[in-house]
Design an enzyme around this catalytic site. Structure first.
Site, short mmCIF file in Angstrom:
data_model
loop_
_atom_site.label_atom_id
_atom_site.label_comp_id
_atom_site.label_asym_id
_atom_site.label_seq_id
_atom_site.Cartn_x
_atom_site.Cartn_y
_atom_site.Cartn_z
N LYS A 40 0.83 -1.21 0.00
CA LYS A 40 0.00 0.00 0.00
C LYS A 40 0.86 1.26 0.00
O LYS A 40 0.57 2.23 -0.71
CB LYS A 40 -0.92 0.01 1.22
CG LYS A 40 -1.74 1.30 1.38
CD LYS A 40 -2.66 1.54 0.18
CE LYS A 40 -3.37 2.90 0.25
NZ LYS A 40 -4.33 3.02 1.34
N LYS A 64 1.23 11.57 5.49
CA LYS A 64 1.59 10.45 6.37
C LYS A 64 2.09 9.26 5.56
O LYS A 64 3.12 8.66 5.87
CB LYS A 64 0.38 10.07 7.22
CG LYS A 64 0.57 8.85 8.11
CD LYS A 64 -0.09 7.59 7.53
CE LYS A 64 -1.60 7.73 7.40
NZ LYS A 64 -2.24 6.48 6.93
#
Length: 295
Positions: free
Chosen positions: A168, A237
């Site tokens: 991911k 992030k």
């Protein structure tokens, strides 16, 4: 099979609705109680605490914001209260270290933990077409595959704990880099007098085309509408965590460093809750142009 779901946000709410529509019993918990109202009206059961949810469910799904949230929810609630044999599915994008830490702690309790981050945005969650990247014990994955099929169109088992999270973050690295590149190109072309819509048409029919180019221009930038699908602060992030992996792999200089800085700056400028495409706004201000539809 009773499912617990913690984190009823933009993604989680849509996943819960699909699970309910497919006949699953679902209990929900969210820190902001207002967000559980719609799932409860749709047939979900509201649990007053993470502990109660963990005690009463065979499968526990989490879809949270930040790695710290994931650690807190699991370490301070789920792992202490879930029964041995429970399978936990975390849909959050976190670092591989976070996934491995929780997995090792879960094993000590006789609990299975799968890192299952997703890609596809709210529209993918709503249609059940998400890409799901899975790390963890394969036997646990096989047991919950039918559940994952309800929300995912492409489901890939990648290997041991942390594998899904790594995959991911590699995806999010490309998302961040492409987003910045699209913004730079559209701002620069506009600064030199090219009509934004015409430039976009050329790029989208040439080798410079990308899903990010189309998404950002067609759904957000041209209409000057930056309500989030995926927020700036979350992309910041993710690219930060992805950059750590690139450094660990041995790379010293890479384009993700520029993307991380751009998303950090955008967040500091108060754009963190806007859509990731809003990374273009500081560049527009810097160059004195606005990328919008031709008048």
């Amino acid at each position: 099979m009773k499912i617990g779901f913690i984190g009823i946000g933009v993604m989680g709410s849509r996943m819960v609705k699909r699970l309910l529509d497919h006949g699953y019993q679902v209990s929900v918990y969210n820190r902001t109680k207002e967000k559980v109202k719609a799932p409860v009206e749709h047939g979900a059961t509201h649990e007053e605490s993470i502990a109660l949810l963990a005690q009463n469910c065979e499968v526990i799904c989490t879809c949270l914001s930040m790695p710290g949230d994931v650690l807190e929810v699991y370490q301070a609630g789920i792992l202490e209260n879930a029964r041995p044999g429970t399978i936990c599915i975390d849909f959050t994008s976190v670092g591989a270290d976070t996934s491995k830490t929780i997995c090792s702690q879960a094993i000590e309790k006789g609990i299975d933990y799968l890192d299952c981050p997703v890609s596809g945005g709210p529209e993918g969650a709503e249609s059940g077409s998400l890409t799901i990247m899975v790390g963890g014990e394969k036997t646990a994955f096989e047991k919950v595959f039918k559940i994952l099929e309800v929300v995912g169109g492409t489901i890939e088992y990648l290997g041991p704990s942390g594998s899904g999270s790594i995959a991911k973050l590699m995806n999010q690295y490309l998302v961040a880099v492409h987003s910045l590149a699209v913004s730079e190109v559209m701002v620069t072309g506009s600064k030199f007098g090219l009509a934004p819509e015409q430039l976009y048409k050329i790029l989208s029919t040439s080798y410079g085309d990308s899903r990010i180019l189309r998404r950002h221009m067609e759904e957000y930038v041209f209409d000057r509408q930056f309500e989030p699908g995926g927020a700036v602060k979350y992309v910041h992030k993710d690219v930060r965590l992805a950059n750590q992996l690139l450094q660990e792999a041995g790379l010293r200089e890479f384009t993700g460093q520029l993307a991380e800085e751009a998303y950090r700056f955008s967040t500091e400028q108060g754009l963190g809750d806007l859509d990731m495409s809003a990374v273009i706004l500081p560049l527009e201000e810097q160059c004195g142009v606005v990328v919008k539809k031709n008048s």
